[in-house]
Design a protein around this motif. Structure first.
Motif, PDB file in Angstrom:
ATOM      1  N   ASN A 167     -20.172 -53.417 -18.164  1.00  0.00           N
ATOM      2  CA  ASN A 167     -20.249 -54.520 -17.020  1.00  0.00           C
ATOM      3  C   ASN A 167     -19.400 -55.349 -17.420  1.00  0.00           C
ATOM      4  O   ASN A 167     -18.742 -55.752 -18.202  1.00  0.00           O
ATOM      5  N   TRP A 198     -28.069 -58.644 -16.782  1.00  0.00           N
ATOM      6  CA  TRP A 198     -27.655 -58.025 -14.798  1.00  0.00           C
ATOM      7  C   TRP A 198     -28.699 -57.097 -14.375  1.00  0.00           C
ATOM      8  O   TRP A 198     -29.645 -56.941 -14.995  1.00  0.00           O
ATOM      9  N   TYR A 222     -28.757 -55.213 -10.770  1.00  0.00           N
ATOM     10  CA  TYR A 222     -27.643 -54.784  -9.337  1.00  0.00           C
ATOM     11  C   TYR A 222     -28.854 -53.505  -9.522  1.00  0.00           C
ATOM     12  O   TYR A 222     -29.126 -53.252 -10.253  1.00  0.00           O
ATOM     13  N   TRP A 257     -25.872 -59.155  -6.375  1.00  0.00           N
ATOM     14  CA  TRP A 257     -25.646 -59.121  -8.090  1.00  0.00           C
ATOM     15  C   TRP A 257     -25.584 -60.076  -8.739  1.00  0.00           C
ATOM     16  O   TRP A 257     -25.464 -61.117  -8.362  1.00  0.00           O
ATOM     17  N   VAL A 317     -26.348 -62.633 -12.329  1.00  0.00           N
ATOM     18  CA  VAL A 317     -26.266 -62.595 -13.470  1.00  0.00           C
ATOM     19  C   VAL A 317     -26.758 -63.513 -14.520  1.00  0.00           C
ATOM     20  O   VAL A 317     -26.455 -65.059 -13.702  1.00  0.00           O
ATOM     21  N   ALA A 357     -17.260 -57.964  -9.841  1.00  0.00           N
ATOM     22  CA  ALA A 357     -18.713 -57.560 -10.549  1.00  0.00           C
ATOM     23  C   ALA A 357     -18.474 -56.546 -10.738  1.00  0.00           C
ATOM     24  O   ALA A 357     -18.615 -55.084  -9.602  1.00  0.00           O
ATOM     25  N   GLU A 365     -19.831 -51.579 -12.544  1.00  0.00           N
ATOM     26  CA  GLU A 365     -19.996 -51.069 -13.761  1.00  0.00           C
ATOM     27  C   GLU A 365     -18.770 -49.303 -14.030  1.00  0.00           C
ATOM     28  O   GLU A 365     -18.921 -49.018 -12.426  1.00  0.00           O
TER      29      GLU A 365
END
Length: 283
Positions: A157, A205, A207, A216, A218, A276, A278
């Motif tokens: 991430n 995290w 999401y 998302w 955090v 953000a 992944e």
């Protein structure tokens, strides 16, 4: 594998464009032994990109390309390095033979122009609006440099953003996860007017890979940071080259939340532009 890419998105309109090159064996790409000590340049038909750094630490991107629809594209952006502006730098050690050094620079003032066809966007101080030019707004650059030897399979991430707190300070977010777990090191921190507060804990995290346009969230389990990103656009990319491959959901939107620095001072903010992601890779 060498990659050179310019990509843009108009978040309000949802329009995107740009051009990229994929170079097997990284042919035509030369990296200096010490980052930022020599220009990064590549020139091909309908695509040119220069990234240079001056003695003051300003990084400048200049590019020209041809859009898929035939329009010409041009980019000229300078990302300044104000005095005493800090960055986050860390080496992640997986083993004696596998490591990654990363240097992340958030909330650095940016200025310049992006032109596509007959439309021009102007960013940063001194920008204005005239005819087909979209007026300049406060803008921020993000820079990232990495060197290392990765494991074959990697997930990470990464998130960042910049803007102003309700009390007026410039806030910069630097968030990471997954790839650092179990190493005892993190790449997490928050900048307030250029001064970095490092967060040594892994962040939580929340999401959905299968639904990246969901918010998302955090959060720092230690209580220093609590954020939510409301996405406006998902840049979904996937490359498969036999044993090598990568797939990424990178969403762009606005961050809202709170942060408490090491002195106990609290900052609240809403509407910070940022991103953000992944990424899942086989190197």
């Amino acid at each position: 594998l060498g990659l050179a890419d310019v990509w843009w998105v108009d978040l309000a309109a949802g329009a995107t464009g740009g051009r990229g090159l994929m170079l097997p064996g990284a042919r035509g790409i030369a990296l200096p032994d010490v980052p930022a000590t020599a220009p990064l340049r590549i020139a091909r038909r309908d695509f040119e990109l220069d990234i240079t750094d001056d003695a003051a630490g300003t990084t400048r991107w200049k590019a020209s390309w041809r859009e898929r629809d035939g329009r010409s594209g041009r980019l000229d952006i300078a990302v300044a390095l104000p005095p005493a502006h800090e960055s986050l730098n860390v080496v992640i050690p997986w083993s004696d033979r596998r490591f990654q050094y990363t240097s992340k620079h958030q909330a650095r003032p940016a200025s310049g122009t992006l032109s596509v066809g007959d439309r021009t966007w102007s960013f940063g101080a001194g920008g204005g609006s005239d005819g087909g030019v979209d007026g300049g707004v406060e803008a921020w650059g993000v820079l990232a440099v990495g060197r290392g030897r990765w494991p074959y399979r990697t997930r990470w991430n990464w998130g960042g953003g910049a803007g102003r707190a309700a009390s007026g300070e410039v806030v910069g977010l630097q968030l990471g996860g997954k790839w650092t777990e179990g190493t005892g090191f993190t790449e997490n921190g928050v900048l307030i007017d250029g001064a970095l507060t490092k967060i040594g804990r892994e962040l939580e995290w929340d999401y959905a890979w299968s639904n990246p346009m969901r918010p998302w969230k955090v959060r720092d389990p230690g209580g220093q940071l609590d954020l939510v990103l409301s996405p406006r656009y998902d840049k979904h990319s996937r490359t498969e080259l036999g044993v090598l491959g990568t797939e990424t959901h990178q969403v762009f939107g606005r961050w809202a939340g709170t942060f408490v620095d090491d002195t106990g001072r609290s900052f609240a903010f809403d509407g910070l532009q940022g991103f953000a992601e992944e990424s899942r890779s086989r190197w």
